[in-house]
Design a protein around this motif. Structure first.
Motif, PDB file in Angstrom:
ATOM      1  N   CYS A  30      58.215  45.587  99.922  1.00  0.00           N
ATOM      2  CA  CYS A  30      57.533  45.072 101.126  1.00  0.00           C
ATOM      3  C   CYS A  30      58.056  45.738 102.390  1.00  0.00           C
ATOM      4  CB  CYS A  30      57.705  43.567 101.205  1.00  0.00           C
ATOM      5  SG  CYS A  30      56.792  42.677  99.934  1.00  0.00           S
ATOM      6  N   VAL A  31      59.359  45.915 102.485  1.00  0.00           N
ATOM      7  CA  VAL A  31      59.935  46.581 103.659  1.00  0.00           C
ATOM      8  C   VAL A  31      59.482  48.038 103.707  1.00  0.00           C
ATOM      9  CG1 VAL A  31      62.106  47.345 104.707  1.00  0.00           C
ATOM     10  CG2 VAL A  31      61.902  45.034 103.811  1.00  0.00           C
ATOM     11  N   GLY A  32      59.444  48.693 102.555  1.00  0.00           N
ATOM     12  CA  GLY A  32      58.985  50.078 102.499  1.00  0.00           C
ATOM     13  C   GLY A  32      57.517  50.219 102.874  1.00  0.00           C
ATOM     14  N   LEU A  33      56.699  49.253 102.464  1.00  0.00           N
ATOM     15  CA  LEU A  33      55.285  49.279 102.854  1.00  0.00           C
ATOM     16  C   LEU A  33      55.138  49.189 104.367  1.00  0.00           C
ATOM     17  CD1 LEU A  33      53.417  46.990 100.293  1.00  0.00           C
ATOM     18  CD2 LEU A  33      53.239  49.444 100.522  1.00  0.00           C
ATOM     19  N   ALA A  34      55.888  48.280 104.963  1.00  0.00           N
ATOM     20  CA  ALA A  34      55.787  48.106 106.412  1.00  0.00           C
ATOM     21  C   ALA A  34      56.263  49.344 107.153  1.00  0.00           C
ATOM     22  CB  ALA A  34      56.594  46.885 106.845  1.00  0.00           C
ATOM     23  N   SER A  35      57.391  49.890 106.744  1.00  0.00           N
ATOM     24  CA  SER A  35      57.899  51.090 107.424  1.00  0.00           C
ATOM     25  C   SER A  35      56.989  52.287 107.165  1.00  0.00           C
ATOM     26  CB  SER A  35      59.334  51.391 106.988  1.00  0.00           C
ATOM     27  OG  SER A  35      59.375  51.744 105.626  1.00  0.00           O
ATOM     28  N   ALA A  37      53.772  52.127 106.773  1.00  0.00           N
ATOM     29  CA  ALA A  37      52.593  51.953 107.628  1.00  0.00           C
ATOM     30  C   ALA A  37      52.888  52.397 109.051  1.00  0.00           C
ATOM     31  CB  ALA A  37      52.147  50.492 107.608  1.00  0.00           C
ATOM     32  N   LEU A  38      54.057  52.025 109.542  1.00  0.00           N
ATOM     33  CA  LEU A  38      54.412  52.410 110.914  1.00  0.00           C
ATOM     34  C   LEU A  38      54.616  53.914 111.045  1.00  0.00           C
ATOM     35  CD1 LEU A  38      56.893  49.569 111.900  1.00  0.00           C
ATOM     36  CD2 LEU A  38      54.613  49.987 112.819  1.00  0.00           C
ATOM     37  N   PHE A  39      55.520  54.454 110.238  1.00  0.00           N
ATOM     38  CA  PHE A  39      55.835  55.882 110.366  1.00  0.00           C
ATOM     39  C   PHE A  39      54.666  56.762 109.946  1.00  0.00           C
ATOM     40  CE2 PHE A  39      60.328  54.310 109.678  1.00  0.00           C
ATOM     41  CZ  PHE A  39      60.646  54.380 111.019  1.00  0.00           C
ATOM     42  N   GLY A  40      53.991  56.399 108.862  1.00  0.00           N
ATOM     43  CA  GLY A  40      52.844  57.191 108.418  1.00  0.00           C
ATOM     44  C   GLY A  40      51.684  57.122 109.388  1.00  0.00           C
ATOM     45  N   GLY A  41      51.453  55.939 109.941  1.00  0.00           N
ATOM     46  CA  GLY A  41      50.355  55.790 110.894  1.00  0.00           C
ATOM     47  C   GLY A  41      50.573  56.580 112.166  1.00  0.00           C
ATOM     48  N   PHE A  42      51.763  56.448 112.739  1.00  0.00           N
ATOM     49  CA  PHE A  42      52.043  57.204 113.963  1.00  0.00           C
ATOM     50  C   PHE A  42      52.058  58.707 113.722  1.00  0.00           C
ATOM     51  CE2 PHE A  42      54.203  53.188 115.521  1.00  0.00           C
ATOM     52  CZ  PHE A  42      53.172  52.883 116.395  1.00  0.00           C
ATOM     53  N   SER A  43      52.603  59.112 112.590  1.00  0.00           N
ATOM     54  CA  SER A  43      52.647  60.538 112.283  1.00  0.00           C
ATOM     55  C   SER A  43      51.235  61.104 112.099  1.00  0.00           C
ATOM     56  CB  SER A  43      53.471  60.760 111.014  1.00  0.00           C
ATOM     57  OG  SER A  43      53.430  62.097 110.620  1.00  0.00           O
ATOM     58  N   ALA A  44      50.394  60.380 111.358  1.00  0.00           N
ATOM     59  CA  ALA A  44      49.032  60.865 111.128  1.00  0.00           C
ATOM     60  C   ALA A  44      48.229  60.896 112.422  1.00  0.00           C
ATOM     61  CB  ALA A  44      48.340  59.979 110.101  1.00  0.00           C
ATOM     62  N   LEU A  45      48.389  59.884 113.257  1.00  0.00           N
ATOM     63  CA  LEU A  45      47.676  59.890 114.532  1.00  0.00           C
ATOM     64  C   LEU A  45      48.166  61.013 115.439  1.00  0.00           C
ATOM     65  CD1 LEU A  45      47.450  56.067 115.264  1.00  0.00           C
ATOM     66  CD2 LEU A  45      45.589  57.613 114.621  1.00  0.00           C
ATOM     67  N   ARG A  52      38.633  58.692 107.005  1.00  0.00           N
ATOM     68  CA  ARG A  52      39.045  58.478 105.629  1.00  0.00           C
ATOM     69  C   ARG A  52      40.382  59.151 105.323  1.00  0.00           C
ATOM     70  NH1 ARG A  52      35.138  58.869 100.555  1.00  0.00           N
ATOM     71  NH2 ARG A  52      34.050  57.514 102.005  1.00  0.00           N
ATOM     72  N   GLU A  53      40.581  60.320 105.882  1.00  0.00           N
ATOM     73  CA  GLU A  53      41.841  61.035 105.649  1.00  0.00           C
ATOM     74  C   GLU A  53      43.034  60.265 106.228  1.00  0.00           C
ATOM     75  OE1 GLU A  53      43.643  65.559 106.108  1.00  0.00           O
ATOM     76  OE2 GLU A  53      41.837  64.983 107.205  1.00  0.00           O
ATOM     77  N   LEU A  54      42.821  59.584 107.346  1.00  0.00           N
ATOM     78  CA  LEU A  54      43.873  58.755 107.939  1.00  0.00           C
ATOM     79  C   LEU A  54      44.262  57.623 106.999  1.00  0.00           C
ATOM     80  CD1 LEU A  54      45.614  57.842 110.407  1.00  0.00           C
ATOM     81  CD2 LEU A  54      43.634  56.483 111.091  1.00  0.00           C
ATOM     82  N   ILE A  55      43.260  56.942 106.444  1.00  0.00           N
ATOM     83  CA  ILE A  55      43.522  55.823 105.537  1.00  0.00           C
ATOM     84  C   ILE A  55      44.240  56.317 104.282  1.00  0.00           C
ATOM     85  CG2 ILE A  55      42.458  53.994 104.163  1.00  0.00           C
ATOM     86  CD1 ILE A  55      42.323  53.558 107.186  1.00  0.00           C
ATOM     87  N   GLN A  56      43.816  57.437 103.739  1.00  0.00           N
ATOM     88  CA  GLN A  56      44.450  57.972 102.535  1.00  0.00           C
ATOM     89  C   GLN A  56      45.883  58.401 102.804  1.00  0.00           C
ATOM     90  OE1 GLN A  56      41.779  61.085 101.376  1.00  0.00           O
ATOM     91  NE2 GLN A  56      40.414  59.705 100.270  1.00  0.00           N
ATOM     92  N   THR A  57      46.108  59.040 103.927  1.00  0.00           N
ATOM     93  CA  THR A  57      47.448  59.513 104.261  1.00  0.00           C
ATOM     94  C   THR A  57      48.395  58.345 104.498  1.00  0.00           C
ATOM     95  OG1 THR A  57      46.500  61.495 105.272  1.00  0.00           O
ATOM     96  CG2 THR A  57      48.775  60.950 105.846  1.00  0.00           C
ATOM     97  N   VAL A  58      47.943  57.357 105.253  1.00  0.00           N
ATOM     98  CA  VAL A  58      48.792  56.191 105.528  1.00  0.00           C
ATOM     99  C   VAL A  58      49.036  55.406 104.248  1.00  0.00           C
ATOM    100  CG1 VAL A  58      48.945  54.014 106.779  1.00  0.00           C
ATOM    101  CG2 VAL A  58      48.151  56.060 107.945  1.00  0.00           C
ATOM    102  N   GLY A  59      48.018  55.252 103.414  1.00  0.00           N
ATOM    103  CA  GLY A  59      48.187  54.545 102.147  1.00  0.00           C
ATOM    104  C   GLY A  59      49.187  55.226 101.228  1.00  0.00           C
ATOM    105  N   LYS A  60      49.107  56.542 101.148  1.00  0.00           N
ATOM    106  CA  LYS A  60      50.051  57.279 100.307  1.00  0.00           C
ATOM    107  C   LYS A  60      51.470  57.162 100.848  1.00  0.00           C
ATOM    108  CE  LYS A  60      49.933  61.866  99.995  1.00  0.00           C
ATOM    109  NZ  LYS A  60      49.582  63.234  99.567  1.00  0.00           N
ATOM    110  N   THR A  61      51.628  57.224 102.146  1.00  0.00           N
ATOM    111  CA  THR A  61      52.948  57.085 102.754  1.00  0.00           C
ATOM    112  C   THR A  61      53.508  55.684 102.520  1.00  0.00           C
ATOM    113  OG1 THR A  61      52.270  58.646 104.473  1.00  0.00           O
ATOM    114  CG2 THR A  61      54.238  57.346 104.895  1.00  0.00           C
ATOM    115  N   MET A  62      52.642  54.677 102.578  1.00  0.00           N
ATOM    116  CA  MET A  62      53.093  53.307 102.350  1.00  0.00           C
ATOM    117  C   MET A  62      53.575  53.121 100.910  1.00  0.00           C
ATOM    118  SD  MET A  62      50.178  51.169 104.406  1.00  0.00           S
ATOM    119  CE  MET A  62      50.740  49.581 103.846  1.00  0.00           C
TER     120      MET A  62
END
Length: 81
Positions: A30-35, A37-45, A52-62
């Motif tokens: 759960c902690v890894g999912l949250a981190s 989401a934060l790090f993957g989301g900011f990095s992808a943005l 769709r690529e944003l969702i896939q990238t953030v999901g894979k990072t999570m």
């Protein structure tokens, strides 16, 4: 929430080592999912990924972050048993 039945634990209430390792993995995941989401989301943005690529990238990072952190938490919990 009612207490779990005594048959779920051995020795009258204390969780087994395997139960503790499972709980450690779950908390770490759960902690890894949250981190992730934060790090993957900011990095992808930051790289300009959208749609769709944003969702896939953030999901894979999570999932990667959750699996990694969950594994280390499970190992740490197992060492403490």
């Amino acid at each position: 929430m009612p207490a779990p039945p005594p048959s779920a634990y051995n020795r009258g209430g204390s969780p087994s080592c395997f139960d503790r390792v499972k709980m450690g993995f779950t908390m770490g995941f759960c902690v890894g999912l949250a981190s992730g989401a934060l790090f993957g989301g900011f990095s992808a943005l930051r790289y300009g990924i959208r749609g769709r690529e944003l969702i896939q990238t953030v999901g894979k990072t999570m999932i990667q972050g959750g699996g990694t952190f969950g594994t280390f938490m499970a190992i740490g919990t197992g060492i403490r048993c």
